[in-house]
Design a protein around this motif. Sequence first.
Motif, short mmCIF file in Angstrom:
data_model
loop_
_atom_site.label_atom_id
_atom_site.label_comp_id
_atom_site.label_asym_id
_atom_site.label_seq_id
_atom_site.Cartn_x
_atom_site.Cartn_y
_atom_site.Cartn_z
N LEU A 14 19.82 64.51 7.29
CA LEU A 14 20.78 65.29 6.56
C LEU A 14 20.68 66.57 7.09
N SER A 15 21.78 67.46 7.24
CA SER A 15 21.68 68.83 7.41
C SER A 15 21.61 69.52 6.17
N ASP A 16 21.22 70.88 6.19
CA ASP A 16 20.80 71.78 5.14
C ASP A 16 22.29 71.63 3.96
N GLU A 70 11.36 75.94 2.11
CA GLU A 70 10.20 76.44 1.76
C GLU A 70 8.79 75.37 2.03
N CYS A 71 9.17 74.33 1.21
CA CYS A 71 8.56 73.09 1.62
C CYS A 71 8.45 72.75 2.80
N GLY A 76 5.84 70.80 6.84
CA GLY A 76 7.08 70.45 7.90
C GLY A 76 6.62 69.02 8.64
N GLY A 77 5.45 68.80 8.58
CA GLY A 77 5.03 67.67 9.50
C GLY A 77 4.73 66.42 8.66
N LYS A 78 5.26 66.37 7.38
CA LYS A 78 5.26 65.39 6.52
C LYS A 78 6.59 64.93 5.96
N TYR A 79 6.31 63.86 5.03
CA TYR A 79 7.68 63.36 4.27
C TYR A 79 8.14 64.21 3.28
N ILE A 80 9.31 64.66 3.18
CA ILE A 80 9.77 65.59 2.08
C ILE A 80 11.09 64.98 1.51
N ARG A 81 11.16 64.74 0.07
CA ARG A 81 12.57 64.28 -0.38
C ARG A 81 12.83 65.03 -1.57
N VAL A 82 14.33 64.89 -1.72
CA VAL A 82 14.90 65.40 -3.11
C VAL A 82 15.21 64.15 -3.98
N SER A 97 17.55 59.75 -5.04
CA SER A 97 16.25 60.04 -4.13
C SER A 97 16.74 59.81 -2.72
N PHE A 98 16.48 61.03 -1.83
CA PHE A 98 16.51 60.66 -0.65
C PHE A 98 15.76 61.77 0.28
N ILE A 99 15.25 61.24 1.38
CA ILE A 99 14.31 61.94 2.30
C ILE A 99 15.29 62.95 3.02
N VAL A 100 14.46 64.20 3.41
CA VAL A 100 15.33 65.19 3.81
C VAL A 100 14.30 65.83 4.99
N ASN A 101 13.08 65.33 5.26
CA ASN A 101 12.44 65.80 6.20
C ASN A 101 11.36 64.69 6.64
N ARG A 102 11.04 64.44 7.84
CA ARG A 102 10.13 63.31 8.46
C ARG A 102 9.19 63.84 9.59
#
Length: 139
Positions: A14-16, A70-71, A76-82, A97-102
Amino acid sequence: MKLTQGQFSFLPDLSDDDIRVQAQYAIDKGWAVSVEWTDDPHPRNTYWEMWGHPMFDNPDAAAVVYEVNECRKAHGGKYIRVIAFDSTPGWESIRMSFIVNRPAEEPGFRVVRQEAEGRVIRYTIESYAVRQPEGARYA
Protein backbone atom coordinates in the motif's frame (compact mmCIF):
# COMPACT_ATOMS: atom_id res chain seq x y z
CA MET A 1 8.14 -15.44 0.54
CA LYS A 2 5.65 -12.64 1.11
CA LEU A 3 3.96 -12.82 4.50
CA THR A 4 0.18 -12.86 4.10
CA GLN A 5 -1.49 -11.67 7.28
CA GLY A 6 -4.36 -9.25 7.66
CA GLN A 7 -6.31 -7.47 4.99
CA PHE A 8 -4.80 -6.60 1.62
CA SER A 9 -1.90 -9.04 2.12
CA PHE A 10 -2.28 -10.53 -1.36
CA LEU A 11 -2.24 -7.09 -3.00
CA PRO A 12 0.83 -5.01 -3.85
CA ASP A 13 2.20 -2.94 -0.98
CA LEU A 14 0.00 0.00 0.00
CA SER A 15 1.08 3.56 -0.72
CA ASP A 16 0.82 6.28 1.92
CA ASP A 17 -2.34 7.50 0.21
CA ASP A 18 -3.84 3.98 0.35
CA ILE A 19 -2.99 3.83 4.07
CA ARG A 20 -4.64 7.22 4.62
CA VAL A 21 -7.84 6.11 2.86
CA GLN A 22 -8.09 2.91 4.93
CA ALA A 23 -7.31 4.75 8.17
CA GLN A 24 -9.98 7.35 7.37
CA TYR A 25 -12.49 4.53 6.81
CA ALA A 26 -11.68 3.17 10.29
CA ILE A 27 -11.88 6.64 11.86
CA ASP A 28 -15.23 7.29 10.19
CA LYS A 29 -16.50 4.04 11.75
CA GLY A 30 -15.39 5.26 15.19
CA TRP A 31 -12.58 2.73 15.55
CA ALA A 32 -9.32 3.52 17.36
CA VAL A 33 -6.33 3.25 15.02
CA SER A 34 -2.88 2.08 16.17
CA VAL A 35 0.50 1.38 14.62
CA GLU A 36 2.48 -1.73 15.65
CA TRP A 37 5.78 -3.35 14.65
CA THR A 38 7.58 -6.68 15.15
CA ASP A 39 10.54 -8.75 14.06
CA ASP A 40 8.69 -12.03 14.76
CA PRO A 41 5.67 -12.19 12.44
CA HIS A 42 4.57 -15.71 13.46
CA PRO A 43 0.83 -16.08 12.73
CA ARG A 44 0.14 -16.75 16.41
CA ASN A 45 2.12 -13.69 17.50
CA THR A 46 -0.85 -11.34 17.71
CA TYR A 47 0.77 -8.97 20.21
CA TRP A 48 3.18 -6.80 18.28
CA GLU A 49 5.06 -3.86 19.83
CA MET A 50 2.87 -0.76 19.88
CA TRP A 51 4.24 2.42 18.33
CA GLY A 52 3.07 5.36 20.41
CA HIS A 53 -0.44 5.36 21.82
CA PRO A 54 -3.72 4.24 20.25
CA MET A 55 -5.41 7.12 18.45
CA PHE A 56 -8.88 7.00 20.05
CA ASP A 57 -10.15 10.48 19.27
CA ASN A 58 -8.13 11.18 16.14
CA PRO A 59 -10.30 12.81 13.44
CA ASP A 60 -7.60 12.94 10.75
CA ALA A 61 -6.04 9.98 8.94
CA ALA A 62 -3.00 12.07 8.03
CA ALA A 63 -1.87 11.63 11.64
CA VAL A 64 -1.92 7.86 11.13
CA VAL A 65 0.27 8.14 8.03
CA TYR A 66 2.62 10.43 9.98
CA GLU A 67 2.93 7.82 12.77
CA VAL A 68 3.52 5.05 10.21
CA ASN A 69 6.34 7.07 8.65
CA GLU A 70 7.86 7.81 12.08
CA CYS A 71 7.75 4.10 12.89
CA ARG A 72 9.39 3.37 9.53
CA LYS A 73 12.25 5.71 10.45
CA ALA A 74 12.90 3.74 13.65
CA HIS A 75 11.98 0.21 12.47
CA GLY A 76 12.11 0.36 8.67
CA GLY A 77 13.63 -3.11 8.33
CA LYS A 78 10.84 -4.81 10.27
CA TYR A 79 7.15 -5.55 9.85
CA ILE A 80 4.81 -2.65 10.59
CA ARG A 81 1.02 -2.87 10.60
CA VAL A 82 -1.96 -0.63 11.18
CA ILE A 83 -4.83 -1.96 13.28
CA ALA A 84 -8.29 -0.57 13.97
CA PHE A 85 -9.99 -1.46 17.27
CA ASP A 86 -13.76 -1.30 17.68
CA SER A 87 -14.68 -0.60 21.31
CA THR A 88 -18.42 -0.98 20.69
CA PRO A 89 -20.03 -3.24 23.31
CA GLY A 90 -20.45 -6.66 21.82
CA TRP A 91 -17.48 -6.27 19.47
CA GLU A 92 -14.56 -4.97 21.55
CA SER A 93 -11.96 -6.39 19.20
CA ILE A 94 -9.80 -5.58 16.21
CA ARG A 95 -11.90 -4.99 13.11
CA MET A 96 -9.13 -4.22 10.64
CA SER A 97 -5.43 -5.06 10.38
CA PHE A 98 -3.01 -4.64 7.49
CA ILE A 99 0.75 -4.68 6.98
CA VAL A 100 2.22 -1.38 5.76
CA ASN A 101 5.96 -2.18 5.88
CA ARG A 102 8.05 -5.30 5.31
CA PRO A 103 11.74 -6.11 5.56
CA ALA A 104 13.67 -6.22 2.29
CA GLU A 105 14.04 -10.00 2.62
CA GLU A 106 11.31 -12.17 4.11
CA PRO A 107 12.84 -15.55 5.01
CA GLY A 108 9.56 -17.41 5.45
CA PHE A 109 8.62 -20.32 7.70
CA ARG A 110 9.46 -23.99 8.12
CA VAL A 111 7.45 -26.91 9.47
CA VAL A 112 8.89 -28.41 12.65
CA ARG A 113 8.04 -32.04 13.39
CA GLN A 114 8.09 -33.40 16.93
CA GLU A 115 7.57 -37.04 17.81
CA ALA A 116 5.75 -37.61 21.10
CA GLU A 117 4.69 -40.64 23.12
CA GLY A 118 3.26 -43.54 21.18
CA ARG A 119 2.58 -42.71 17.56
CA VAL A 120 1.77 -39.07 18.19
CA ILE A 121 3.45 -36.59 15.88
CA ARG A 122 3.08 -32.86 16.43
CA TYR A 123 3.71 -30.17 13.84
CA THR A 124 4.25 -26.49 14.29
CA ILE A 125 5.61 -23.68 12.15
CA GLU A 126 8.62 -21.57 12.94
CA SER A 127 9.92 -18.48 11.21
CA TYR A 128 13.43 -18.77 9.84
CA ALA A 129 13.98 -15.30 11.30
CA VAL A 130 13.84 -16.63 14.89
CA ARG A 131 17.20 -18.33 14.36
CA GLN A 132 18.67 -14.88 15.01
CA PRO A 133 18.35 -13.16 18.42
CA GLU A 134 15.57 -10.65 18.95
CA GLY A 135 16.51 -7.26 17.57
CA ALA A 136 18.95 -8.77 15.07
CA ARG A 137 16.52 -10.66 12.85
CA TYR A 138 16.30 -8.08 10.09
CA ALA A 139 18.62 -5.32 8.94
